[in-house]
Write a protein that holds these residues in place. Structure first.
Motif, PDB file in Angstrom:
ATOM      1  N   ALA A  28      49.514  49.197  30.023  1.00  0.00           N
ATOM      2  CA  ALA A  28      48.795  49.654  31.207  1.00  0.00           C
ATOM      3  C   ALA A  28      47.494  48.874  31.334  1.00  0.00           C
ATOM      4  CB  ALA A  28      48.509  51.151  31.128  1.00  0.00           C
ATOM      5  N   THR A  29      47.140  48.554  32.552  1.00  0.00           N
ATOM      6  CA  THR A  29      45.879  47.880  32.818  1.00  0.00           C
ATOM      7  C   THR A  29      45.112  48.699  33.845  1.00  0.00           C
ATOM      8  OG1 THR A  29      46.907  45.735  32.371  1.00  0.00           O
ATOM      9  CG2 THR A  29      44.802  45.712  33.526  1.00  0.00           C
ATOM     10  N   PHE A  30      43.911  49.119  33.454  1.00  0.00           N
ATOM     11  CA  PHE A  30      43.031  49.901  34.321  1.00  0.00           C
ATOM     12  C   PHE A  30      42.028  48.943  34.945  1.00  0.00           C
ATOM     13  CE2 PHE A  30      44.694  52.615  31.040  1.00  0.00           C
ATOM     14  CZ  PHE A  30      45.113  53.726  31.751  1.00  0.00           C
ATOM     15  N   ILE A  31      41.954  48.943  36.279  1.00  0.00           N
ATOM     16  CA  ILE A  31      41.230  47.899  37.007  1.00  0.00           C
ATOM     17  C   ILE A  31      40.120  48.460  37.867  1.00  0.00           C
ATOM     18  CG2 ILE A  31      41.519  46.191  38.869  1.00  0.00           C
ATOM     19  CD1 ILE A  31      44.315  45.689  37.663  1.00  0.00           C
ATOM     20  N   TYR A  32      38.995  47.761  37.842  1.00  0.00           N
ATOM     21  CA  TYR A  32      37.940  47.930  38.837  1.00  0.00           C
ATOM     22  C   TYR A  32      37.529  46.531  39.263  1.00  0.00           C
ATOM     23  CZ  TYR A  32      33.864  49.017  41.480  1.00  0.00           C
ATOM     24  OH  TYR A  32      32.969  49.106  42.517  1.00  0.00           O
ATOM     25  N   GLY A  33      38.052  46.078  40.407  1.00  0.00           N
ATOM     26  CA  GLY A  33      37.781  44.727  40.891  1.00  0.00           C
ATOM     27  C   GLY A  33      36.384  44.606  41.465  1.00  0.00           C
ATOM     28  N   PHE A  34      35.759  43.464  41.209  1.00  0.00           N
ATOM     29  CA  PHE A  34      34.437  43.193  41.774  1.00  0.00           C
ATOM     30  C   PHE A  34      34.516  43.173  43.298  1.00  0.00           C
ATOM     31  CE2 PHE A  34      33.031  40.799  37.717  1.00  0.00           C
ATOM     32  CZ  PHE A  34      32.553  41.970  37.160  1.00  0.00           C
ATOM     33  N   ASN A  35      33.362  43.205  43.941  1.00  0.00           N
ATOM     34  CA  ASN A  35      33.296  43.365  45.389  1.00  0.00           C
ATOM     35  C   ASN A  35      33.421  42.080  46.198  1.00  0.00           C
ATOM     36  OD1 ASN A  35      33.007  46.200  45.439  1.00  0.00           O
ATOM     37  ND2 ASN A  35      30.877  45.986  44.844  1.00  0.00           N
ATOM     38  N   THR A  36      33.387  40.911  45.564  1.00  0.00           N
ATOM     39  CA  THR A  36      33.493  39.672  46.337  1.00  0.00           C
ATOM     40  C   THR A  36      34.758  38.909  45.951  1.00  0.00           C
ATOM     41  OG1 THR A  36      32.283  38.284  44.770  1.00  0.00           O
ATOM     42  CG2 THR A  36      30.975  39.480  46.442  1.00  0.00           C
ATOM     43  N   ILE A  37      35.236  38.113  46.877  1.00  0.00           N
ATOM     44  CA  ILE A  37      36.456  37.334  46.668  1.00  0.00           C
ATOM     45  C   ILE A  37      36.297  36.408  45.475  1.00  0.00           C
ATOM     46  CG2 ILE A  37      37.897  35.499  47.677  1.00  0.00           C
ATOM     47  CD1 ILE A  37      37.383  36.862  50.425  1.00  0.00           C
ATOM     48  N   THR A  38      35.205  35.690  45.402  1.00  0.00           N
ATOM     49  CA  THR A  38      35.025  34.721  44.315  1.00  0.00           C
ATOM     50  C   THR A  38      34.856  35.420  42.968  1.00  0.00           C
ATOM     51  OG1 THR A  38      32.668  34.561  44.832  1.00  0.00           O
ATOM     52  CG2 THR A  38      34.118  32.887  45.787  1.00  0.00           C
ATOM     53  N   ALA A  39      34.156  36.538  42.925  1.00  0.00           N
ATOM     54  CA  ALA A  39      33.972  37.253  41.654  1.00  0.00           C
ATOM     55  C   ALA A  39      35.285  37.850  41.160  1.00  0.00           C
ATOM     56  CB  ALA A  39      32.909  38.341  41.802  1.00  0.00           C
ATOM     57  N   ARG A  40      36.179  38.232  42.082  1.00  0.00           N
ATOM     58  CA  ARG A  40      37.468  38.818  41.689  1.00  0.00           C
ATOM     59  C   ARG A  40      38.433  37.774  41.136  1.00  0.00           C
ATOM     60  NH1 ARG A  40      36.751  42.165  46.238  1.00  0.00           N
ATOM     61  NH2 ARG A  40      37.731  40.556  47.503  1.00  0.00           N
ATOM     62  N   ARG A  41      38.191  36.515  41.363  1.00  0.00           N
ATOM     63  CA  ARG A  41      39.121  35.486  40.881  1.00  0.00           C
ATOM     64  C   ARG A  41      39.304  35.538  39.371  1.00  0.00           C
ATOM     65  NH1 ARG A  41      37.327  31.261  45.392  1.00  0.00           N
ATOM     66  NH2 ARG A  41      38.851  31.967  46.945  1.00  0.00           N
ATOM     67  N   ALA A  42      38.281  35.935  38.646  1.00  0.00           N
ATOM     68  CA  ALA A  42      38.411  36.084  37.190  1.00  0.00           C
ATOM     69  C   ALA A  42      39.416  37.180  36.852  1.00  0.00           C
ATOM     70  CB  ALA A  42      37.050  36.384  36.564  1.00  0.00           C
ATOM     71  N   LEU A  43      39.490  38.232  37.683  1.00  0.00           N
ATOM     72  CA  LEU A  43      40.474  39.299  37.465  1.00  0.00           C
ATOM     73  C   LEU A  43      41.887  38.757  37.584  1.00  0.00           C
ATOM     74  CD1 LEU A  43      41.448  42.232  37.153  1.00  0.00           C
ATOM     75  CD2 LEU A  43      41.030  42.529  39.617  1.00  0.00           C
ATOM     76  N   TRP A  44      42.158  37.969  38.617  1.00  0.00           N
ATOM     77  CA  TRP A  44      43.510  37.435  38.814  1.00  0.00           C
ATOM     78  C   TRP A  44      43.896  36.545  37.635  1.00  0.00           C
ATOM     79  CZ3 TRP A  44      43.734  41.131  41.654  1.00  0.00           C
ATOM     80  CH2 TRP A  44      43.037  41.306  42.824  1.00  0.00           C
ATOM     81  N   GLU A  45      42.951  35.763  37.120  1.00  0.00           N
ATOM     82  CA  GLU A  45      43.234  34.922  35.950  1.00  0.00           C
ATOM     83  C   GLU A  45      43.493  35.774  34.710  1.00  0.00           C
ATOM     84  OE1 GLU A  45      44.036  31.725  36.070  1.00  0.00           O
ATOM     85  OE2 GLU A  45      43.783  32.083  38.221  1.00  0.00           O
ATOM     86  N   ASP A  46      42.699  36.840  34.530  1.00  0.00           N
ATOM     87  CA  ASP A  46      42.929  37.749  33.398  1.00  0.00           C
ATOM     88  C   ASP A  46      44.322  38.351  33.472  1.00  0.00           C
ATOM     89  OD1 ASP A  46      40.444  37.375  32.220  1.00  0.00           O
ATOM     90  OD2 ASP A  46      39.556  39.154  33.158  1.00  0.00           O
ATOM     91  N   LEU A  47      44.708  38.825  34.658  1.00  0.00           N
ATOM     92  CA  LEU A  47      46.028  39.443  34.799  1.00  0.00           C
ATOM     93  C   LEU A  47      47.130  38.441  34.482  1.00  0.00           C
ATOM     94  CD1 LEU A  47      45.573  41.697  37.965  1.00  0.00           C
ATOM     95  CD2 LEU A  47      45.432  42.340  35.541  1.00  0.00           C
ATOM     96  N   ARG A  48      46.967  37.210  34.896  1.00  0.00           N
ATOM     97  CA  ARG A  48      47.969  36.188  34.580  1.00  0.00           C
ATOM     98  C   ARG A  48      48.059  35.974  33.065  1.00  0.00           C
ATOM     99  NH1 ARG A  48      45.902  34.025  39.605  1.00  0.00           N
ATOM    100  NH2 ARG A  48      47.610  33.806  41.089  1.00  0.00           N
ATOM    101  N   LYS A  49      46.932  35.989  32.371  1.00  0.00           N
ATOM    102  CA  LYS A  49      46.934  35.834  30.909  1.00  0.00           C
ATOM    103  C   LYS A  49      47.541  37.056  30.228  1.00  0.00           C
ATOM    104  CE  LYS A  49      42.539  34.869  30.572  1.00  0.00           C
ATOM    105  NZ  LYS A  49      41.195  34.554  30.115  1.00  0.00           N
ATOM    106  N   TRP A  50      47.291  38.247  30.783  1.00  0.00           N
ATOM    107  CA  TRP A  50      47.735  39.495  30.164  1.00  0.00           C
ATOM    108  C   TRP A  50      49.171  39.836  30.525  1.00  0.00           C
ATOM    109  CZ3 TRP A  50      42.917  42.800  31.829  1.00  0.00           C
ATOM    110  CH2 TRP A  50      41.792  42.356  31.129  1.00  0.00           C
TER     111      TRP A  50
END
Length: 153
Positions: A28-50
């Motif tokens: 399970a992955t519990f998420i709170y995405g940052f508020n800007t498009i560019t700041a959220r890009r790290a989330l998408w990369e993390d999810l790809r790694k995880w």
């Protein structure tokens, strides 16, 4: 239940959940995405790694929509606004778990959007269990929809 933290970042906590009674396990992955498009890009990369080849449940406030249908009022949605999340979902083979209740899960009183989600990967079905997701009604003091997930193992 046994919960083991596998990874974490500023936008997510990735855990392994195991039922000691029923002998099932999922990620399970519990998420709170940052508020800007560019700041959220790290989330998408993390999810790809995880990403995992086992059953995977992702839930939380993604602070992102997937399509124009996920927004009511406000400016039209551009491809730039939705492409990162859509590409991540496609790359990982993840999609919304069927849900009931409110479609729009956040509002500022004028604009309504679906930014809170419960998403699973294609391996989720191997658990062979009944699940129910319900997004409740936004209240006078809530700007997000309360969400309940019932897993019937």
């Amino acid at each position: 239940m046994k919960v083991e933290i596998l990874h974490f970042s500023a936008q997510g906590i990735h855990v392994q959940i195991t039922s000691l009674v029923h002998q099932y396990s999922f990620t399970a992955t519990f998420i709170y995405g940052f508020n800007t498009i560019t700041a959220r890009r790290a989330l998408w990369e993390d999810l790809r790694k995880w990403g995992t080849e086992s059953p995977w449940l992702l839930l939380g406030d993604f602070n992102y929509i997937l399509s124009q249908d996920d927004k009511h009022n406000g400016e039209p949605v551009s491809n730039y606004e939705i492409s990162d999340f859509r590409e991540c979902c496609s790359d990982l083979g993840i999609a919304d778990l069927n849900s009931m209740g409110c479609h729009f899960t956040w509002t500022n009183g004028t604009v309504w959007t679906k930014i809170d989600r419960v998403i699973v990967n294609t391996h989720w079905s191997t658990l062979q269990q009944i699940d129910h997701v319900h997004f409740g009604t936004l209240g006078a003091f809530l700007d997000h929809s309360p969400t309940t997930i019932q897993l019937g193992f």
